[in-house]
Design a protein around this motif. Structure first.
Motif, PDB file in Angstrom:
ATOM      1  N   ASN A 140      -8.051  -2.229  -1.309  1.00  0.00           N
ATOM      2  CA  ASN A 140      -8.741  -1.885  -0.076  1.00  0.00           C
ATOM      3  C   ASN A 140     -10.211  -2.227  -0.238  1.00  0.00           C
ATOM      4  O   ASN A 140     -10.751  -2.153  -1.341  1.00  0.00           O
ATOM      5  CB  ASN A 140      -8.576  -0.383   0.224  1.00  0.00           C
ATOM      6  N   ARG A 145      -7.935  11.491   1.546  1.00  0.00           N
ATOM      7  CA  ARG A 145      -8.550  11.579   2.870  1.00  0.00           C
ATOM      8  C   ARG A 145     -10.000  11.131   2.730  1.00  0.00           C
ATOM      9  O   ARG A 145     -10.593  11.219   1.675  1.00  0.00           O
ATOM     10  CB  ARG A 145      -8.522  13.009   3.408  1.00  0.00           C
ATOM     11  N   ARG A 185     -13.942   5.514   5.917  1.00  0.00           N
ATOM     12  CA  ARG A 185     -13.790   4.121   5.500  1.00  0.00           C
ATOM     13  C   ARG A 185     -15.054   3.371   5.930  1.00  0.00           C
ATOM     14  O   ARG A 185     -15.072   2.641   6.916  1.00  0.00           O
ATOM     15  CB  ARG A 185     -12.537   3.495   6.126  1.00  0.00           C
ATOM     16  N   SER A 231      -4.409   2.816  -7.724  1.00  0.00           N
ATOM     17  CA  SER A 231      -5.442   3.821  -7.979  1.00  0.00           C
ATOM     18  C   SER A 231      -6.545   3.240  -8.848  1.00  0.00           C
ATOM     19  O   SER A 231      -6.301   2.337  -9.656  1.00  0.00           O
ATOM     20  CB  SER A 231      -4.838   5.058  -8.661  1.00  0.00           C
ATOM     21  N   GLU A 259      -7.812  -8.366   3.150  1.00  0.00           N
ATOM     22  CA  GLU A 259      -7.570  -7.552   1.963  1.00  0.00           C
ATOM     23  C   GLU A 259      -6.364  -8.082   1.191  1.00  0.00           C
ATOM     24  O   GLU A 259      -5.536  -8.813   1.732  1.00  0.00           O
ATOM     25  CB  GLU A 259      -7.357  -6.098   2.361  1.00  0.00           C
ATOM     26  N   TYR A 264     -13.975  -1.564  -4.908  1.00  0.00           N
ATOM     27  CA  TYR A 264     -14.183  -1.576  -3.464  1.00  0.00           C
ATOM     28  C   TYR A 264     -15.626  -1.972  -3.187  1.00  0.00           C
ATOM     29  O   TYR A 264     -16.476  -1.993  -4.087  1.00  0.00           O
ATOM     30  CB  TYR A 264     -13.867  -0.199  -2.852  1.00  0.00           C
ATOM     31  N   TYR A 271       0.869  -1.180   0.000  1.00  0.00           N
ATOM     32  CA  TYR A 271       0.000   0.000   0.000  1.00  0.00           C
ATOM     33  C   TYR A 271       0.904   1.227   0.000  1.00  0.00           C
ATOM     34  O   TYR A 271       1.902   1.259   0.725  1.00  0.00           O
ATOM     35  CB  TYR A 271      -0.893  -0.026   1.246  1.00  0.00           C
ATOM     36  N   ASP A 319     -12.465  -0.435   0.969  1.00  0.00           N
ATOM     37  CA  ASP A 319     -13.081   0.880   0.801  1.00  0.00           C
ATOM     38  C   ASP A 319     -12.424   1.626  -0.353  1.00  0.00           C
ATOM     39  O   ASP A 319     -11.286   1.334  -0.729  1.00  0.00           O
ATOM     40  CB  ASP A 319     -12.906   1.716   2.072  1.00  0.00           C
ATOM     41  N   ASP A 320     -13.125   2.621  -0.871  1.00  0.00           N
ATOM     42  CA  ASP A 320     -12.516   3.553  -1.807  1.00  0.00           C
ATOM     43  C   ASP A 320     -11.412   4.304  -1.059  1.00  0.00           C
ATOM     44  O   ASP A 320     -11.525   4.561   0.141  1.00  0.00           O
ATOM     45  CB  ASP A 320     -13.575   4.528  -2.327  1.00  0.00           C
ATOM     46  N   THR A 321     -10.346   4.655  -1.760  1.00  0.00           N
ATOM     47  CA  THR A 321      -9.207   5.257  -1.053  1.00  0.00           C
ATOM     48  C   THR A 321      -8.773   6.573  -1.690  1.00  0.00           C
ATOM     49  O   THR A 321      -7.721   6.654  -2.322  1.00  0.00           O
ATOM     50  CB  THR A 321      -8.004   4.297  -1.014  1.00  0.00           C
ATOM     51  N   HIS A 348     -14.995  -0.634   6.263  1.00  0.00           N
ATOM     52  CA  HIS A 348     -14.243  -1.007   7.461  1.00  0.00           C
ATOM     53  C   HIS A 348     -15.060  -0.717   8.722  1.00  0.00           C
ATOM     54  O   HIS A 348     -15.176  -1.565   9.620  1.00  0.00           O
ATOM     55  CB  HIS A 348     -12.939  -0.214   7.546  1.00  0.00           C
ATOM     56  N   ARG A 395      -9.783  -0.818  13.779  1.00  0.00           N
ATOM     57  CA  ARG A 395     -10.622   0.381  13.633  1.00  0.00           C
ATOM     58  C   ARG A 395     -11.064   0.957  14.972  1.00  0.00           C
ATOM     59  O   ARG A 395     -11.194   2.174  15.114  1.00  0.00           O
ATOM     60  CB  ARG A 395     -11.843   0.019  12.771  1.00  0.00           C
TER      61      ARG A 395
END
Length: 215
Positions: free
Chosen positions: A153, A160, A163, A126, A178, A130, A16, A155-157, A166, A64
């Motif tokens: 991931n 900023r 999540r 990129s 993951e 997700y 990552y 989640d979309d990343t 998660h 988390r």
């Protein structure tokens, strides 16, 4: 048949962006061990320094939430010998939705996007697929045992942001895996999934040797 579902961990690999790659070293070399053991007997003891989010890894609730179960407290029956289900989502869409007619209760739900083909290249980092937040909420409501994805991931990343997958799944006590790979080799169902890490107290994530047993 056993199907390998993990990426190999190698010196300096990037899993990552921004997370340092692992460094391999030696605590006791074979040569030095000859001074310790009887003639003709030698051993090698290695050392590895790695960030917990390296390769194919497990997220526990503690990743988390400060009061969530860590690697040592998640029950082994949430991580091993789980009935598996593959959600096929390799059609190019980014936000993956799960078919709500599926029976996911008590199952390891593995989302096959095909993004693992980019692992080890810049393309992996990129535009990845997700899990859509509404599908994460549905999986939590339906009692999935574990959720995995073969993408960067769950989640979309953006640089900023929240999540949601998660947050929703780990709040429900559902572990995540993951950076899976090899999901194309699995049947849609009828297999058993395994992804157990060491029992490290106080840590929320760690690499796993994920695999499936197919009759």
């Amino acid at each position: 048949m056993i199907v390998e579902l993990s990426h190999r961990i190698t010196e300096g690999m990037t899993t990552y962006p921004g997370i340092p790659g692992p460094a391999l070293g030696v605590h006791l070399s074979r040569e030095d061990s000859r001074e310790v053991y009887a003639p003709g007997t030698e051993f090698h003891i290695g050392v590895i320094t790695l960030t917990a989010n390296t390769g194919t890894y497990l997220d526990t609730p503690h990743h988390r939430y400060a009061d969530g179960d860590d690697l040592a407290r998640v029950a082994i029956d949430r991580l091993a010998d789980l009935p598996g289900l593959v959600v096929r989502a390799a059609g190019g869409e980014r936000a993956i939705t799960v078919d709500r007619s599926l029976d996911v209760r008590g199952r390891a739900v593995l989302i096959h996007t095909g993004w693992d083909r980019h692992f080890g290249t810049d393309a992996y980092f990129s535009g990845h697929p997700y899990l859509a937040p509404e599908s994460a909420a549905w999986l939590a409501e339906q009692g999935a045992a574990l959720v995995g994805i073969d993408s960067l991931n769950i989640d979309d990343t953006p640089p900023r942001g929240e999540r949601p997958a998660h947050s929703i799944l780990l709040a429900a006590g559902i572990p995540l895996v993951e950076h899976l790979t090899g999901l194309a080799a699995l049947p849609d169902e009828g297999f058993r999934f395994h992804a157990a890490p060491p029992m490290v107290a106080g840590m929320g994530t760690f690499p796993v040797r994920a695999y499936a047993v197919v009759p």
